[in-house]
Enzyme design. Structure first.
Site, PDB file in Angstrom:
ATOM      1  N   LYS A 219       0.811  -1.217   0.000  1.00 15.86           N
ATOM      2  CA  LYS A 219       0.000   0.000   0.000  1.00 15.86           C
ATOM      3  C   LYS A 219       0.845   1.269   0.000  1.00 15.86           C
ATOM      4  O   LYS A 219       2.045   1.250   0.250  1.00 15.86           O
ATOM      5  CB  LYS A 219      -1.001  -0.037   1.162  1.00 15.86           C
ATOM      6  CG  LYS A 219      -2.099  -1.063   0.877  1.00 15.86           C
ATOM      7  CD  LYS A 219      -3.253  -0.993   1.832  1.00 15.86           C
ATOM      8  CE  LYS A 219      -4.372  -1.938   1.361  1.00 15.86           C
ATOM      9  NZ  LYS A 219      -5.448  -2.074   2.349  1.00 15.86           N
ATOM     10  N   ARG A 254      -3.595 -10.068   4.887  1.00 16.44           N
ATOM     11  CA  ARG A 254      -4.031 -10.155   3.488  1.00 16.44           C
ATOM     12  C   ARG A 254      -2.903  -9.599   2.624  1.00 16.44           C
ATOM     13  O   ARG A 254      -2.576  -8.406   2.699  1.00 16.44           O
ATOM     14  CB  ARG A 254      -5.326  -9.359   3.296  1.00 16.44           C
ATOM     15  CG  ARG A 254      -5.917  -9.451   1.907  1.00 16.44           C
ATOM     16  CD  ARG A 254      -7.209  -8.642   1.830  1.00 16.44           C
ATOM     17  NE  ARG A 254      -7.841  -8.745   0.521  1.00 16.44           N
ATOM     18  CZ  ARG A 254      -7.538  -7.994  -0.540  1.00 16.44           C
ATOM     19  NH1 ARG A 254      -6.604  -7.041  -0.422  1.00 16.44           N
ATOM     20  NH2 ARG A 254      -8.167  -8.154  -1.691  1.00 16.44           N
TER      21      ARG A 254
END
Length: 274
Positions: A219, A254
């Site tokens: 991210k 995840r």
């Protein structure tokens, strides 16, 4: 299915979309998706998370029919196809109750709802009827608007209150508490500094009494730290974020890079789970 607290479980990301932020368009055919699923399982994924709707900032919502067409065939192929994997738990990343219902009918085991049931009022009743686990994530707004909604008076307190409310509503709809997993929503209506604060204070969410999923993989906050605009160059930055998440109580991570994160988890588990 899981023994929470014994070790960290890895959820491998399988985006069957043309526009996801990191790997959009790479696995949007059935053959490519199945090949990636095989790769994730071989690398050590404990769960596959299949998503047909991109939730990156600014992503465009697709129709119900298009999401069903993307998701259900891969679920069915993984369960019943020539190259089936009958034991791997399959999660479907969706905010639509109709997709959840069709995916579970096709063989999916878990629903991963980034809206925590707020986008579709039928999600909680549907999941209750299906009897499968659900992941409830914190978000503000939608993927189109969320990055303009990062002004919090009390970041952790507000996320906690939101998740507590959604847990209560899920239980009221008939979902058993032991089937609820929570996710504080790294990157969803969060700034760089807020993402770091969530990781530092992750342990505070344990008081909600549900397993915690964290999704830091590739991210932008990691790219900001490392000055790496290409998400695929953030693998070891992701590893550091995963290690921190484990130290502060994450149960599921995840991730895109399962092989590398498996090593991270094994070492971090040996240090922090004693």
């Amino acid at each position: 299915m899981f023994n929470w607290g014994d070790r960290t479980y890895l959820m491998g990301v399988l985006n069957v979309t043309p526009d996801s932020f990191s790997d959009g368009g790479e696995f949007d055919t059935l053959a490519d998706a199945l090949a990636q699923a095989r790769s994730l399982i071989a690398a050590g994924a404990d769960i596959l998370d299949i998503g047909g709707q991109s939730t990156r900032p600014g992503s465009v919502e697709i129709s119900l029919e298009e999401e069903l067409d993307r998701v259900v065939p891969i679920v069915q192929a993984l369960r019943d196809g020539q190259d089936a994997h009958p034991t791997i738990p399959i999660s479907v990343d969706t905010t639509k109750a109709a997709v959840a219902k069709a995916a579970v009918a096709g063989g999916a085991d878990i629903i991963n709802d980034i809206s925590a049931g707020t986008f579709d009022p039928e999600m909680f009743p549907t999941v209750a009827e299906l009897g499968v686990p659900i992941i409830l994530m914190h978000i503000r707004g939608t993927p189109q608007t969320m990055q303009q909604m990062t002004d919090y008076r009390d970041l952790i307190g507000e996320i906690y209150e939101f998740l507590a409310s959604r847990i209560a509503d899920a239980i009221a709809a008939g979902i058993k508490r032991e089937k609820i997993i929570i996710d504080p929503g790294i990157g969803f209506a969060k700034t760089y500094n807020q993402n770091l604060e969530i990781l530092r204070r992750l342990a505070e969410f344990r008081a909600l009494g549900c397993p915690i999923l964290v999704g830091p993989s590739r991210k932008s906050f990691i790219g900001h730290i490392l000055d790496r605009p290409d998400p695929k160059q953030r693998v070891w930055g992701t590893g550091a974020a995963c290690c921190g998440a484990i130290a502060f109580g994450a149960d599921i991570l995840r991730v895109h890079d399962v092989k590398e994160m498996r090593d991270v988890c094994r070492v971090a588990d040996a240090i922090f789970r004693f």
